[in-house]
Scaffold this motif. Structure first.
Motif, PDB file in Angstrom:
ATOM      1  N   ASN A 270      -4.704  11.304  15.080  1.00  0.00           N
ATOM      2  CA  ASN A 270      -3.695  10.945  16.075  1.00  0.00           C
ATOM      3  C   ASN A 270      -2.310  11.491  15.737  1.00  0.00           C
ATOM      4  OD1 ASN A 270      -2.869   9.317  13.980  1.00  0.00           O
ATOM      5  ND2 ASN A 270      -2.836   7.409  15.140  1.00  0.00           N
ATOM      6  N   GLY A 271      -2.215  12.237  14.638  1.00  0.00           N
ATOM      7  CA  GLY A 271      -0.950  12.845  14.243  1.00  0.00           C
ATOM      8  C   GLY A 271      -0.158  12.066  13.225  1.00  0.00           C
ATOM      9  N   ASP A 272      -0.543  10.821  12.917  1.00  0.00           N
ATOM     10  CA  ASP A 272       0.172  10.048  11.898  1.00  0.00           C
ATOM     11  C   ASP A 272       0.120  10.790  10.558  1.00  0.00           C
ATOM     12  OD1 ASP A 272       0.623   8.195  13.838  1.00  0.00           O
ATOM     13  OD2 ASP A 272      -0.504   6.571  12.895  1.00  0.00           O
ATOM     14  N   MET A 273       1.233  10.805   9.862  1.00  0.00           N
ATOM     15  CA  MET A 273       1.353  11.521   8.588  1.00  0.00           C
ATOM     16  C   MET A 273       1.256  10.541   7.420  1.00  0.00           C
ATOM     17  SD  MET A 273       4.416  14.107   7.380  1.00  0.00           S
ATOM     18  CE  MET A 273       5.708  12.858   7.551  1.00  0.00           C
ATOM     19  N   LEU A 274       0.462  10.916   6.424  1.00  0.00           N
ATOM     20  CA  LEU A 274       0.291  10.109   5.222  1.00  0.00           C
ATOM     21  C   LEU A 274       0.822  10.881   4.025  1.00  0.00           C
ATOM     22  CD1 LEU A 274      -3.437   9.023   5.813  1.00  0.00           C
ATOM     23  CD2 LEU A 274      -1.359   8.013   6.795  1.00  0.00           C
ATOM     24  N   ILE A 275       1.644  10.215   3.201  1.00  0.00           N
ATOM     25  CA  ILE A 275       2.199  10.830   1.991  1.00  0.00           C
ATOM     26  C   ILE A 275       2.005   9.863   0.827  1.00  0.00           C
ATOM     27  CG2 ILE A 275       4.330  11.597   0.837  1.00  0.00           C
ATOM     28  CD1 ILE A 275       5.324  12.645   3.494  1.00  0.00           C
ATOM     29  N   THR A 276       1.636  10.402  -0.322  1.00  0.00           N
ATOM     30  CA  THR A 276       1.498   9.572  -1.521  1.00  0.00           C
ATOM     31  C   THR A 276       2.488  10.009  -2.587  1.00  0.00           C
ATOM     32  OG1 THR A 276      -0.323  11.018  -2.242  1.00  0.00           O
ATOM     33  CG2 THR A 276      -0.913   8.913  -1.189  1.00  0.00           C
ATOM     34  N   ASN A 277       2.961   9.030  -3.332  1.00  0.00           N
ATOM     35  CA  ASN A 277       3.911   9.254  -4.428  1.00  0.00           C
ATOM     36  C   ASN A 277       3.260   8.958  -5.771  1.00  0.00           C
ATOM     37  OD1 ASN A 277       6.641   9.877  -3.321  1.00  0.00           O
ATOM     38  ND2 ASN A 277       6.317   7.960  -2.229  1.00  0.00           N
ATOM     39  N   GLU A 278       3.374   9.891  -6.691  1.00  0.00           N
ATOM     40  CA  GLU A 278       2.966   9.629  -8.069  1.00  0.00           C
ATOM     41  C   GLU A 278       3.887   8.566  -8.668  1.00  0.00           C
ATOM     42  OE1 GLU A 278       3.418  12.185 -12.052  1.00  0.00           O
ATOM     43  OE2 GLU A 278       2.119  13.147 -10.567  1.00  0.00           O
ATOM     44  N   GLY A 279       3.358   7.761  -9.577  1.00  0.00           N
ATOM     45  CA  GLY A 279       4.124   6.635 -10.107  1.00  0.00           C
ATOM     46  C   GLY A 279       5.270   7.001 -11.022  1.00  0.00           C
TER      47      GLY A 279
END
Length: 298
Positions: A270-279
């Motif tokens: 649906n176009g939603d963007m997911l981003i993850t951050n290293e700790g």
């Protein structure tokens, strides 16, 4: 598949900087995620992710040869697949029933039928010239995997300010002889200065301050609707969007409060963007940004 040289890309970017096209943003409020949660400690070194469906992602961390299947609604790990020995794994992408994992030295792991108890693992020595690679995504239109170099790809002073993204052809299982994208940091600096985008600056003796940009790519993804290339540079705390021809569409600084170290990016259908951050010295986090498509002005 068209291959663009940095000279051509530079021309496009300079044209953009002169105002012939108006950039319209990324389609997201990148400073305010719609969903944020802390990931478990085992994903402290999370280094890449890819979407499986609207509630499930696959992710890796850069120390262990494990693919984690994660439920982003329940915020928990559903399954784990051990595929190889410990190593510096930096990218993951899904193509049908196959997972591909990128090791920083450019080695690709092909995890066929990853959900099957009889899965098969193949390894490819891509021969990519760069020694440090962090971005991996699938370009469905060209049926290639894009592999981004973190720093310069070729030795020599003249390549110090060039950043390349190569293609791995899924039909031939060979690396493209030339980069699919190649960016010139000096052209990007000019664009940032012309557009008055607020980024850190560096002062050289006897000269005016100039934008301080390293473009050390940490993650890449193709948008499922616009087909634009999204790039994260964790070292710069910068967010880039490039058009298919390699010209700049959007550049935006990342909040150091929201983005500790942005190491992974993917999109839902649906176009939603997911981003993850290293700790690092904090907790690893997952961020979701709802898609708000913008119009295009000429």
């Amino acid at each position: 598949m068209k291959i663009f040289s940095w000279k051509i890309i530079s021309l496009f970017v300079i044209t953009l900087s002169l105002g012939w096209t108006t950039e319209m943003g990324s389609g997201y409020n990148i400073q305010k995620p719609n969903t944020t949660f802390v990931l478990p400690d085992i994903l402290h070194e999370i280094s890449g992710l890819t979407d499986i469906d609207q509630r499930t992602i696959a992710c890796i961390q850069d120390e262990n040869g494990i693919i984690f299947i994660y439920d982003i609604v329940l915020n928990k790990i559903k399954k784990q697949y051990n595929f190889h020995l410990d190593g510096d794994y930096e990218g993951i992408t899904k193509v049908g029933t196959t997972m591909y994992v990128l090791r920083s030295d450019g080695v690709l792991f092909e995890f066929l039928n990853y959900e099957s108890p009889n899965f098969k693992l193949k390894t490819y020595q891509t021969g990519i010239p760069a020694h440090n690679n962090e971005g991996l995504c699938y370009d469905a239109d060209s049926n290639i995997l894009l592999i981004a170099n973190k720093g310069k790809s070729v030795k020599g002073k003249e390549f110090k300010d060039k950043r390349a993204i190569y293609g791995f052809d899924l039909k031939t299982k060979k690396l493209t002889t030339s980069p699919v994208y190649e960016f010139d940091i000096n052209v990007i600096k000019k664009h940032v200065a012309d557009k008055k985008i607020k980024v850190p600056t560096k002062l050289k003796k006897g000269e005016n301050p100039e934008p301080f940009i390293k473009l050390m790519t940490s993650a890449i993804a193709i948008h499922p609707m616009s087909k634009k290339l999204y790039v994260l540079s964790a070292a710069d705390h910068l967010f880039f969007v490039f058009n298919r021809n390699g010209s700049i569409h959007h550049i935006e600084p990342l909040s150091t409060t929201v983005f500790n170290k942005a190491e992974g990016i993917t999109f839902l259908e649906n176009g939603d963007m997911l981003i993850t951050n290293e700790g690092q010295q904090k907790k690893p986090t997952f961020l979701r940004f709802n898609y708000k498509p913008t119009g295009v002005k000429k």
